[in-house]
Enzyme design. Sequence first.
Site, PDB file in Angstrom:
ATOM      1  N   HIS A 124      37.841  42.322  50.679  1.00 31.14           N
ATOM      2  CA  HIS A 124      38.988  41.492  50.684  1.00 31.14           C
ATOM      3  C   HIS A 124      39.336  41.153  52.187  1.00 31.14           C
ATOM      4  O   HIS A 124      40.103  40.318  52.399  1.00 31.14           O
ATOM      5  CB  HIS A 124      40.216  41.858  50.193  1.00 31.14           C
ATOM      6  CG  HIS A 124      40.012  42.155  48.450  1.00 31.14           C
ATOM      7  ND1 HIS A 124      39.615  40.839  47.778  1.00 31.14           N
ATOM      8  CD2 HIS A 124      40.232  42.903  47.656  1.00 31.14           C
ATOM      9  CE1 HIS A 124      39.672  41.214  46.507  1.00 31.14           C
ATOM     10  NE2 HIS A 124      39.835  42.392  46.418  1.00 31.14           N
ATOM     11  N   ASP A 161      32.155  43.652  42.020  1.00 34.47           N
ATOM     12  CA  ASP A 161      33.428  44.387  41.858  1.00 34.47           C
ATOM     13  C   ASP A 161      34.397  43.323  41.126  1.00 34.47           C
ATOM     14  O   ASP A 161      33.996  41.863  40.995  1.00 34.47           O
ATOM     15  CB  ASP A 161      34.124  44.303  43.261  1.00 34.47           C
ATOM     16  CG  ASP A 161      35.576  44.814  43.260  1.00 34.47           C
ATOM     17  OD1 ASP A 161      35.775  46.077  43.434  1.00 34.47           O
ATOM     18  OD2 ASP A 161      36.652  44.069  42.916  1.00 34.47           O
ATOM     19  N   HIS A 163      36.997  41.924  41.379  1.00 37.04           N
ATOM     20  CA  HIS A 163      37.795  40.789  42.079  1.00 37.04           C
ATOM     21  C   HIS A 163      37.012  40.060  42.803  1.00 37.04           C
ATOM     22  O   HIS A 163      35.764  40.569  43.477  1.00 37.04           O
ATOM     23  CB  HIS A 163      38.904  41.510  43.025  1.00 37.04           C
ATOM     24  CG  HIS A 163      39.794  42.382  42.325  1.00 37.04           C
ATOM     25  ND1 HIS A 163      39.707  43.659  42.203  1.00 37.04           N
ATOM     26  CD2 HIS A 163      41.077  42.187  41.671  1.00 37.04           C
ATOM     27  CE1 HIS A 163      40.710  44.061  41.287  1.00 37.04           C
ATOM     28  NE2 HIS A 163      41.739  43.317  41.192  1.00 37.04           N
ATOM     29  N   ASP A 248      35.609  48.427  39.043  1.00 37.43           N
ATOM     30  CA  ASP A 248      36.814  47.995  38.296  1.00 37.43           C
ATOM     31  C   ASP A 248      36.553  46.907  37.143  1.00 37.43           C
ATOM     32  O   ASP A 248      37.583  46.431  36.623  1.00 37.43           O
ATOM     33  CB  ASP A 248      38.039  47.538  39.272  1.00 37.43           C
ATOM     34  CG  ASP A 248      37.515  46.732  40.622  1.00 37.43           C
ATOM     35  OD1 ASP A 248      36.229  46.387  40.364  1.00 37.43           O
ATOM     36  OD2 ASP A 248      38.427  46.429  41.424  1.00 37.43           O
TER      37      ASP A 248
HETATM   38 ZN   LIG Z   1      38.174  45.009  42.904  1.00 35.40          ZN
END
Ligand SMILES: [Zn+2]
Length: 341
Positions: A124, A161, A163, A248
């Site tokens: 991120h 991931d 996200h 995740d």
């Molecule tokens: Zn994540």
Amino acid sequence: MANTGIVIDPRYQEHETGVGHPERPERIGVLLSALEESMEGLSAIPPREASGEEIALVHDGAYVADVEATAHKQRFAFDPDTPTSPRSYDTARLAAGGFLALLDAIVAGEVDNGFAFVRPPGHHAERHRAMGFCLFNNAAIGAEYLRRRYGIERVLIVDWDLHHGNGTQHMFEDDPGVLYVSTHQYPYYPGTGALDESGCGSGEGYTVNVPLPAGCADAEYRDAFRRVIEPIAHLYEPQFVLISAGFDAHARDPLGGMNLSASAFGAMARSLLAVAAAHASGRCAAILEGGYDLQAICASSSQVLAELSGKAPALESPPGASRIDAVVERFVRHQKRYWKI
Ligand SMILES: [Zn+2]
């Protein structure tokens, strides 16, 4: 059998995020304990701290100075999710440098492939700012390092991931030298990663987003890999394969809404190792991103390590029919603008 390098170090626990934060030191602690029991066939690679110059391969110098300024401060928060502690800056440098040490070892032929178990995570982090638990973008620094230091022209980053890796996408969206591919729960944090975000300028087509609805399990990911990710990855002919390996999307994860089993991560690794074997002399390096259930992190990383080291059984039972055929069909139609899949 392959010689698989592992980067892990107790110092990755020194970045403290505060009570109740999911991105906590125990994520590394539990992996240290698991690896202590079985390092058989794995080679430990000592991490080093990335230099300021190496971090500045993808980050603004002023931002790197902002992170450095948090060193020794009791607490600073770049955003409500992204706090620092006195050792965070050093730990973040060791995270990026740990990945670079693994890449050096693979290029030198000391190991065939490997996994860097580091924190804080990176995908991120933007060129000029921290966000979403991430300070420095480890995977992006690694990709740029491979190009500048070793003259590698095509790097594939697959980010599985839960996200979307907004930072990694933005750093390379106008650059065909890095193909960024992401599977992620969508819509969800951080909000980016729509299907039609496909890169810009000479990088158009070299960003491949696979935004999946919540509730996807092994069969849905398997189909997304078979029909979209694998064909595009092979057409790109990467000279090095990097994996932003968050865990995740595992069913047990407290932040995610996906339902993957641990063996699904092994299956994704197997698929990418085949791409690396076909085009990159097997060169493949994974780096830990998210994943907040300790048991899921251990079980999933063990499956990935079994694939990397060639110890996984040759056959696995197929996980059944996918329930998102129409969604995957839409992904294929969109990517046909850029790739002959
Ligand atoms: Zn994540």
